[in-house]
Write a protein that holds these residues in place. Structure first.
Motif, PDB file in Angstrom:
ATOM      1  N   LEU A  90      26.452  43.270  32.297  1.00  0.00           N
ATOM      2  CA  LEU A  90      27.080  44.363  31.582  1.00  0.00           C
ATOM      3  C   LEU A  90      28.537  44.546  31.996  1.00  0.00           C
ATOM      4  CD1 LEU A  90      26.745  46.831  29.649  1.00  0.00           C
ATOM      5  CD2 LEU A  90      26.058  48.144  31.670  1.00  0.00           C
ATOM      6  N   ALA A  91      28.812  44.470  33.291  1.00  0.00           N
ATOM      7  CA  ALA A  91      30.165  44.647  33.817  1.00  0.00           C
ATOM      8  C   ALA A  91      30.213  44.038  35.209  1.00  0.00           C
ATOM      9  CB  ALA A  91      30.541  46.129  33.853  1.00  0.00           C
ATOM     10  N   GLY A  92      31.402  43.890  35.734  1.00  0.00           N
ATOM     11  CA  GLY A  92      31.536  43.280  37.054  1.00  0.00           C
ATOM     12  C   GLY A  92      32.811  43.687  37.758  1.00  0.00           C
ATOM     13  N   HIS A  93      32.766  43.594  39.075  1.00  0.00           N
ATOM     14  CA  HIS A  93      33.918  43.885  39.924  1.00  0.00           C
ATOM     15  C   HIS A  93      34.048  42.795  40.974  1.00  0.00           C
ATOM     16  CE1 HIS A  93      34.345  47.955  38.278  1.00  0.00           C
ATOM     17  NE2 HIS A  93      33.031  48.070  38.393  1.00  0.00           N
ATOM     18  N   ALA A  94      35.238  42.684  41.555  1.00  0.00           N
ATOM     19  CA  ALA A  94      35.470  41.727  42.625  1.00  0.00           C
ATOM     20  C   ALA A  94      36.214  42.430  43.763  1.00  0.00           C
ATOM     21  CB  ALA A  94      36.284  40.531  42.129  1.00  0.00           C
ATOM     22  N   LEU A  95      35.721  42.256  44.972  1.00  0.00           N
ATOM     23  CA  LEU A  95      36.342  42.874  46.152  1.00  0.00           C
ATOM     24  C   LEU A  95      37.496  41.999  46.625  1.00  0.00           C
ATOM     25  CD1 LEU A  95      33.006  43.753  47.991  1.00  0.00           C
ATOM     26  CD2 LEU A  95      34.445  45.327  46.678  1.00  0.00           C
ATOM     27  N   LEU A  96      38.587  42.045  45.890  1.00  0.00           N
ATOM     28  CA  LEU A  96      39.714  41.163  46.133  1.00  0.00           C
ATOM     29  C   LEU A  96      40.583  41.653  47.282  1.00  0.00           C
ATOM     30  CD1 LEU A  96      40.769  40.579  42.430  1.00  0.00           C
ATOM     31  CD2 LEU A  96      39.494  39.003  43.897  1.00  0.00           C
ATOM     32  N   VAL A  97      40.957  40.729  48.163  1.00  0.00           N
ATOM     33  CA  VAL A  97      41.847  41.068  49.273  1.00  0.00           C
ATOM     34  C   VAL A  97      43.184  41.574  48.746  1.00  0.00           C
ATOM     35  CG1 VAL A  97      43.150  40.110  51.215  1.00  0.00           C
ATOM     36  CG2 VAL A  97      40.737  39.485  50.891  1.00  0.00           C
ATOM     37  N   GLU A  98      43.681  40.978  47.671  1.00  0.00           N
ATOM     38  CA  GLU A  98      44.986  41.362  47.136  1.00  0.00           C
ATOM     39  C   GLU A  98      45.008  42.773  46.572  1.00  0.00           C
ATOM     40  OE1 GLU A  98      46.841  38.676  44.462  1.00  0.00           O
ATOM     41  OE2 GLU A  98      46.697  36.953  45.801  1.00  0.00           O
TER      42      GLU A  98
END
Length: 311
Positions: A70-78
């Motif tokens: 359905l949706a997504g996130h990314a724990l990006l360092v930047e």
């Protein structure tokens, strides 16, 4: 991610996610159910986190035969300002998620712990576009540069606040069911850390001196009671009314000191607590009444603890 229906006599597994570019590429470390607001509480979404840095929201199809992204996130360092990257990230472009807990008062807000010791306050967005032809956000551009982690606009950073990290991997986080701002964490620093979402540093750290702690939870019936599990196979019960420096009870649960990896309070029958160890054994414990019956002044004492952040 697999979904099981234990009410069925056969074919207990009813749905599973498919392996693909948008799914997890590393082990899934935690799962949670969150309500689907559109269904007025009749349906739920599944949220998963993984060492690959992704936090994904899934929904069951109409006949519960498949799980769709359905949706997504990314724990990006930047996505975290350099000055707030308290913990080392090495060459990684992402923070590997190890555990998460959603606020019981605001299902969009959750706390996530990471393998490098980072602890973040995050929020989910269920209205992200699955495709986009317009300008990309900085988070999306960063994700695309990092290849397999997130190559589409669905994967944006959910991080909204950075807490002071632990000295090693975080294995457990849990939001208080009695106070909207309090949560706890535990991990390889051997401490149970209690935070408020209003400040970065913990308001209380308790080190029982029993090695790594793999899981910790607040009691669903007593605001100042919590439990944790240790690498030496022990179940620790804390009553903050009695002591803020040591557990009120320590139980040797496993044989040969096998690690005790997880625990879960029963919210319907609050006197019950289950534990799971490294040997695959699950045990159910009955708590004494003094650990389950709330006193008249207990909520006020929890408020006092939370107010330490403002001192």
């Amino acid at each position: 991610v697999l979904v099981w229906n234990l009410a069925q006599e056969d074919e207990l597994q009813v749905a599973s996610t498919r392996v693909g570019q948008t799914s997890h590429q590393e082990p899934v470390t935690d799962l949670a159910w969150i309500p689907d607001v559109a269904s007025k509480g009749q349906k739920f979404h599944i949220v998963s986190c993984s060492i690959d840095g992704k936090v994904l929201i899934w929904q069951l199809t109409r006949h519960n035969k498949d799980i769709q992204l359905l949706a997504g996130h990314a724990l990006l360092v930047e996505s975290v300002p350099r000055g707030l990257r308290f913990s080392k990230t090495g060459q990684n472009s992402y923070f590997g998620g190890t555990c998460m807990s959603f606020s019981p008062e605001d299902w969009k807000m959750f706390i996530i712990g990471c393998e490098n010791g980072s602890v973040f306050k995050c929020s989910v967005n269920l209205h992200q576009p699955t495709t986009s032809k317009g300008p990309r956000s900085p988070d999306t551009a960063a994700a695309t540069r990092h290849g397999g982690l997130a190559s589409d606009p669905m994967h944006r950073s959910p991080i909204s606040f950075v807490f002071r990290p632990q000295a090693g991997p975080v294995y457990g986080v849990h939001c208080s069911p009695f106070h909207r701002n309090l949560f706890l964490s535990c991990g390889t620093d051997s401490c149970v850390n209690i935070y408020t979402t209003l400040q970065a540093r913990p308001i209380l750290s308790v080190d029982p001196g029993l090695g790594y702690l793999f899981s910790a939870q607040w009691s669903p019936s007593r605001p100042t009671v919590l439990a944790a599990t240790s690498t030496n196979g022990q179940l620790l019960l804390f009553d903050l009314q009695k002591s803020r420096t040591s557990p009120s009870a320590v139980l040797d649960v496993t044989k040969d000191q096998q690690p005790l990896y997880t625990l879960k309070f029963n919210r319907a029958r609050t006197q019950l607590l289950a534990t799971g160890d490294g040997g695959g054994e699950v045990q159910v414990w009955r708590l004494q009444s003094d650990l389950t019956k709330q006193s008249s002044a207990e909520l006020k004492q929890l408020e006092t603890l939370a107010s330490i952040a403002n001192d």
